[in-house]
Scaffold this motif. Structure first.
Motif, mmCIF file in Angstrom:
data_model
loop_
_atom_site.group_PDB
_atom_site.id
_atom_site.type_symbol
_atom_site.label_atom_id
_atom_site.label_comp_id
_atom_site.label_asym_id
_atom_site.label_seq_id
_atom_site.Cartn_x
_atom_site.Cartn_y
_atom_site.Cartn_z
ATOM 1 N N LYS A 207 0.814 -1.223 0.000
ATOM 2 C CA LYS A 207 0.000 0.000 0.000
ATOM 3 C C LYS A 207 0.845 1.271 0.000
ATOM 4 N N TYR A 208 1.986 1.233 0.701
ATOM 5 C CA TYR A 208 2.810 2.440 0.841
ATOM 6 C C TYR A 208 4.137 2.356 0.090
ATOM 7 N N SER A 209 4.296 1.378 -0.796
ATOM 8 C CA SER A 209 5.580 1.241 -1.487
ATOM 9 C C SER A 209 5.872 2.442 -2.375
ATOM 10 N N TRP A 210 7.155 2.807 -2.486
ATOM 11 C CA TRP A 210 7.560 3.906 -3.384
ATOM 12 C C TRP A 210 7.407 3.484 -4.849
ATOM 13 N N ARG A 211 7.350 2.164 -5.121
ATOM 14 C CA ARG A 211 7.176 1.688 -6.495
ATOM 15 C C ARG A 211 5.680 1.613 -6.781
ATOM 16 N N SER A 212 5.112 2.758 -7.108
ATOM 17 C CA SER A 212 3.663 2.823 -7.249
ATOM 18 C C SER A 212 3.238 2.005 -8.468
#
Ligand code: XIL
Length: 301
Positions: free
Chosen positions: A272-277
Motif C-alpha cells: 500500500k505504501y511502497s515507493w514503487r507505485s
C-alpha cells in the motif's frame, strides 16, 4: 522462529524495514513493524532536505519519531543518508567549492552528532557511481563538479570522526551483478579504501529488483572478502506470486550463505505504501496480509 526479525536473529542478523514517520498514525502499520522487524531505516526523514532544509538549521522531528520508537523496541537503526545527489535542498547547489566542503562536513557532524551512539550503520555516501561508462566513473553531481572524486573519501573520514561507533557504508543500486562495470568500480574503491586506511565498514546493496542476478551470492562474497560487511539495504522485488516469492528466497539465501552479510532491510512494509507505485514489491499486501514472498523469506532465514 515465527517472525522475520526473530528468524534473522538466530544467525546474529537483523531484518529491517524502511519506515515513514507519516504512516505511524496507522496502527496496523506500527503493529506489523513491531511484530516482524528488529531494525529500521527512515525512508526519507534523515535525508538532507529533511534534516537541513536551510543552511546550518537542523530539523530532526520526523526522524526522531522513528528513532525513539525503534529505541524503545531495541531495534537497530540504519541512518540514511548523508551525502547524496538526491533530495538535496536548493541552497547546497549554489555554494562555492570551499563553502560546499564546509557545508558537507557540517552536515555530517550535525546529523551524525545528533544521533551519536544510536545508529548501527550509516549510508555515508549514496549512489555516487555512474550507471554506464567505464569502470570507476562517478555520476556527475554538485559533489564531483565542485569537490572532485575525492568527496567520497572526505565524507567517510568526516563520518568516522563524527561517530566512531557507527558502521560506515557505501550504498548503491545496480551493484548486485558480480561482474557489472558499476560493481567493479565500487569494488575497486572499497579495495583502495581498505589498502589506504580510509574508513569504510560496509557496502549496501540496495537491491531494488525485477529479477536478482544469478551471481548475487558470489557478489556478496566478493565484497565480504575485502573485509567489509555487506548489507542488503533497500530490498524490494517487483511482481507477485511464486515468481516473486522465489526471487525473495534466492536473495535471502544469498545473504545467509555469507557470514559477513549482516542483515536485510526491505524498502517498506506493505504494498500500500511502497515507493514503487503500481507495483506490489513487498512482503505484506495492501491489507497487511502475509504474501507468498513473506513465507519464502521466513523459511530461508
Ligand atoms: C525513495 C523513497 O522511498 C521515496 O519515498 C522518495 O520519494 C524518493 O526516495 N534509493 C534510495 C532511497 O537510496 O533513498 C530511495 O527512497 C529509493 C532509491
Amino acid at each position: 522462529a515465527s517472525t522475520l526479525g526473530a528468524a534473522a536473529a538466530q544467525s546474529g542478523r537483523y531484518f529491517g524495514a524502511a519506515i515513514a514517520a507519516g504512516h505511524m498514525n496507522d496502527s496496523t502499520y506500527v503493529a506489523t513493524w513491531d511484530r516482524e522487524y528488529n531494525a529500521v531505516t527512515p525512508e526519507n526523514e534523515m535525508k538532507w532536505d529533511a534534516t537541513e532544509p536551510s543552511r546550518g538549521s537542523f530539523q530532526f522531528g520526523a526522524a526522531d519519531q522513528i528513532v525513539s520508537h525503534a529505541q524503545s523496541k531495541g531495534m537497530r537503526i540504519r541512518g540514511h543518508t548523508l551525502v547524496w545527489h538526491g533530495q538535496l535542498p536548493g541552497w547546497v547547489s549554489g555554494l562555492s567549492a570551499s563553502d560546499l566542503r564546509t557545508a558537507m562536513n557540517n552536515h555530517i557532524n550535525g546529523v551524525m552528532g545528533h544521533y551519536k551512539g544510536k545508529i548501527y550503520a550509516w549510508d555515508v555516501v549514496n549512489e555516487a557511481f555512474n550507471d554506464g561508462g567505464a569502470v570507476g566513473t562517478l555520476r556527475s553531481s554538485v559533489w564531483t563538479q565542485k569537490l572532485g572524486n575525492g568527496f567520497i573519501e572526505e565524507a567517510f573520514r568526516a563520518a568516522r570522526a563524527a561517530d566512531p561507533a557507527a558502521k560506515l557504508c557505501y550504498n548503491d543500486y545496480n551493484i548486485d551483478d558480480a561482474n557489472a562495470n558499476k560493481t567493479r568500480g565500487v569494488y575497486n574503491m572499497v579495495k583502495d579504501f581498505k589498502a589506504r586506511g580510509v574508513p569504510i565498514d560496509c557496502v549496501g546493496l540496495q537491491s531494488h529488483f525485477g529479477n536478482p542476478p544469478s551471481n548475487y551470492q558470489a557478489n556478496i562474497a566478493q565484497f565480504a572478502a575485502l573485509g567489509v560487511d555487506v548489507q542488503i539495504t533497500e530490498l524490494d522485488v517487483g511482481g507477485s506470486g511464486s515468481t516473486q516469492a522465489d526471487a525473495y528466497r534466492r536473495v535471502t539465501q544469498a545473504c545467509t550463505a555469507v557470514p559477513r552479510c549482516a542483515g536485510i532491510t526491505v524498502w517498506g512494509i506493505t504494498d500500500k505504501y511502497s515507493w514503487r507505485s503500481g507495483d506490489t514489491p513487498l512482503l505484506f499486501d495492501g491489507n497487511f496480509n502475509k504474501k507468498a514472498a513473506y513465507t519464502s523469506v521466513l523459511d530461508a532465514l
